[in-house]
Every structure is written in C-alpha cells, then in structure tokens.
Design an enzyme around this catalytic site. Structure first.
Site, PDB file in Angstrom:
ATOM      1  N   GLY A   1       0.782  -1.238   0.000  1.00  0.00           N
ATOM      2  CA  GLY A   1       0.000   0.000   0.000  1.00  0.00           C
ATOM      3  C   GLY A   1       0.812   1.286   0.000  1.00  0.00           C
TER       4      GLY A   1
ATOM      5  CG  ASP B   1      -7.550   0.725  10.956  1.00  0.00           C
ATOM      6  OD1 ASP B   1      -8.105   1.273  11.912  1.00  0.00           O
ATOM      7  OD2 ASP B   1      -8.179   0.032  10.138  1.00  0.00           O
TER       8      ASP B   1
ATOM      9  CE  LYS C   1      -8.928   4.255   8.220  1.00  0.00           C
ATOM     10  NZ  LYS C   1      -9.645   2.994   7.927  1.00  0.00           N
TER      11      LYS C   1
ATOM     12  CG  PHE D   1     -12.174   0.703   3.584  1.00  0.00           C
ATOM     13  CD1 PHE D   1     -11.245  -0.075   4.260  1.00  0.00           C
ATOM     14  CD2 PHE D   1     -12.242   0.614   2.208  1.00  0.00           C
ATOM     15  CE1 PHE D   1     -10.390  -0.930   3.571  1.00  0.00           C
ATOM     16  CE2 PHE D   1     -11.395  -0.242   1.512  1.00  0.00           C
ATOM     17  CZ  PHE D   1     -10.474  -1.012   2.205  1.00  0.00           C
ATOM     18  CB  VAL D   2      -9.433   5.912   2.486  1.00  0.00           C
ATOM     19  CG1 VAL D   2     -10.222   6.920   3.312  1.00  0.00           C
ATOM     20  CG2 VAL D   2      -8.197   5.450   3.249  1.00  0.00           C
TER      21      VAL D   2
ATOM     22  CG  ASP E   1      -6.009  -3.305  -1.830  1.00  0.00           C
ATOM     23  OD1 ASP E   1      -5.555  -2.952  -0.731  1.00  0.00           O
ATOM     24  OD2 ASP E   1      -6.370  -4.469  -2.072  1.00  0.00           O
TER      25      ASP E   1
HETATM   26  P1  5GP Z   1      -3.431  -1.806  11.428  1.00  0.00           P
HETATM   27  O1  5GP Z   1      -2.503  -2.963  11.646  1.00  0.00           O
HETATM   28  O2  5GP Z   1      -2.835  -0.477  11.831  1.00  0.00           O
HETATM   29  O3  5GP Z   1      -4.784  -2.026  12.051  1.00  0.00           O
HETATM   30  O4  5GP Z   1      -3.781  -1.763   9.896  1.00  0.00           O
HETATM   31  C1  5GP Z   1      -2.876  -1.370   8.960  1.00  0.00           C
HETATM   32  C2  5GP Z   1      -3.204  -1.964   7.610  1.00  0.00           C
HETATM   33  O5  5GP Z   1      -4.618  -2.166   7.432  1.00  0.00           O
HETATM   34  C3  5GP Z   1      -2.792  -1.011   6.528  1.00  0.00           C
HETATM   35  O6  5GP Z   1      -1.424  -1.190   6.178  1.00  0.00           O
HETATM   36  C4  5GP Z   1      -3.760  -1.335   5.418  1.00  0.00           C
HETATM   37  O7  5GP Z   1      -3.253  -2.403   4.651  1.00  0.00           O
HETATM   38  C5  5GP Z   1      -5.019  -1.786   6.136  1.00  0.00           C
HETATM   39  N1  5GP Z   1      -6.013  -0.687   6.240  1.00  0.00           N
HETATM   40  C6  5GP Z   1      -6.416  -0.075   7.375  1.00  0.00           C
HETATM   41  N2  5GP Z   1      -7.321   0.878   7.106  1.00  0.00           N
HETATM   42  C7  5GP Z   1      -7.486   0.879   5.772  1.00  0.00           C
HETATM   43  C8  5GP Z   1      -8.299   1.668   4.869  1.00  0.00           C
HETATM   44  O8  5GP Z   1      -9.050   2.583   5.235  1.00  0.00           O
HETATM   45  N3  5GP Z   1      -8.189   1.374   3.543  1.00  0.00           N
HETATM   46  C9  5GP Z   1      -7.386   0.389   3.067  1.00  0.00           C
HETATM   47  N4  5GP Z   1      -7.363   0.207   1.752  1.00  0.00           N
HETATM   48  N5  5GP Z   1      -6.600  -0.363   3.879  1.00  0.00           N
HETATM   49  C10 5GP Z   1      -6.656  -0.118   5.215  1.00  0.00           C
END
Ligand code: 5GP
Length: 179
Positions: A50, A108, A136, A157-158, A164
């Site tokens: 990403g 996230d 976020k 969700f973006v 993607d």
């Molecule tokens: P975390 O481990 O911080 O919860 O999540 C990180 C990963 O979740 C990011 O690297 C991404 O791949 C995915 N992710 C979290 N939020 C989003 C979102 O809003 N859109 C997309 N496309 N992926 C997200």
C-alpha cells in the site's frame, strides 16, 4: 474537473482527498525528514504494497543521502506463549546502527506496527521512526510513537493512492472514501 463517485467491486466510494492535497501533505513531511536526517544517512524501510505510491512521491523529495528497502510483513499466530509471530520478508540489509524510517500507508489499529517495530528494534538499529501517509487516531489501539504523519483521517475505509479495496483502486491518484 470535479472528481466523481466511483464503484470498486460492489462498493461505492466518493472523492475524499484530491491529489494536490496529498502532494502538499507529502511535501511537508519530506521537508521535516530532510531537516531531521541531515548527516544520518537514513534507511527508508517501505512496507509493501500500500505504501508504494506514497513512498515514491516522498522519496523523490528526500535530498539527504539515504538508502531504500522494500519489505513485506507476514503475521501468523504462533503456538502457546509466542502469540503473534511476525516475519519480515525482503530485509537483507544489515540494520544494526542504522537510522530507520518505516514508510507505511495507513495506521489503523496500529497492530501491524505494534508487531513490526519490536522485530526491527531487536536487530539493533540506532533509531526507528515511522512515516505514515494516513493515521486514523480514533482506531489506534496500541501505544505507538508516530513522528511523521502526513494526514490524520476519520475512521472510514479509504482507497486510492496505493490503497486498495480487494485488489482494486491502488492506481488512483486521488483518495476516495466508502459511502
Ligand atoms: P493496522 O494494523 O494499523 O490495524 O492496519 C494497517 C493496515 O490495514 C494497513 O497497512 C492497510 O493495509 C489496512 N487498512 C487499514 N485501514 C485501511 C483503509 O481505510 N483502507 C485500506 N485500503 N486499507 C486499510
């Protein structure tokens, strides 16, 4: 021209952050990194997939001598007391004594970094900081120091600009949000 709503797979997305706003946020981050990493020859550790577009635009604006590596992280449940085990794929460089900047697309819950950062720290780098395109804040569930955040966004969700939805949308130059 105004951006229009798009559909990826079964889901509708509306325009959220246009490319020019993203570019301004990325440039502001590059200015800070250029200031903070003078004479430190940082090693940028780009977390695929990403972060690829963000990393490309950011690193073109890094003016201090630096190196760049690309990694993938694979997490799986370990047995018994080991909890989640994280494997870093693609990191062949010696990172002991180096100044690392982990380049992420979006933080996230922070779970990915919560596992990745200790794995990197165990290899003895001089320092580790995180540069993320998006954070976020409402979702964050771990105590992380995120020094370089291009942009905070709401808990939605973006897609686009490298991010993607089930494989689609990474190529879009603008960021869209699910409606
Ligand atoms: P975390 O481990 O911080 O919860 O999540 C990180 C990963 O979740 C990011 O690297 C991404 O791949 C995915 N992710 C979290 N939020 C989003 C979102 O809003 N859109 C997309 N496309 N992926 C997200």
């Amino acid at each position: 021209m105004a951006l229009a709503q798009i559909t990826l797979h079964d889901k509708a997305f509306r325009p959220y952050l246009p490319a020019n706003e993203l570019a301004a946020a990325v440039t502001a981050l590059a200015v800070r990194l250029n200031h903070d990493y003078v004479d430190r020859r940082p090693l940028f550790v780009v977390v695929l997939t990403g972060a690829f577009m963000f990393a490309s635009d950011l690193l073109k604006q890094i003016a201090v001598p630096c190196e760049i590596v690309f990694i993938r992280v694979a997490s799986y449940q370990g047995t018994g007391s080991t909890g989640v085990v994280q494997e870093i794929l693609g990191l062949r460089e010696e990172i002991a004594g180096r100044h690392l900047v982990v380049v992420e697309d979006i933080v996230d819950t922070g779970t990915t970094l919560h596992h990745l950062l200790p794995t990197l720290l165990a290899k003895g780098p001089a320092s580790v900081e995180v540069a993320t395109l998006f954070l976020k804040p409402e979702c964050l569930r771990h105590d992380l120091t995120l020094k370089y955040v291009a942009r905070e966004i709401s808990n939605d969700f973006v897609v686009g600009y490298g991010l993607d939805y089930d494989g689609l949308g990474r190529n879009l130059p603008d960021v869209y949000v699910a409606v």
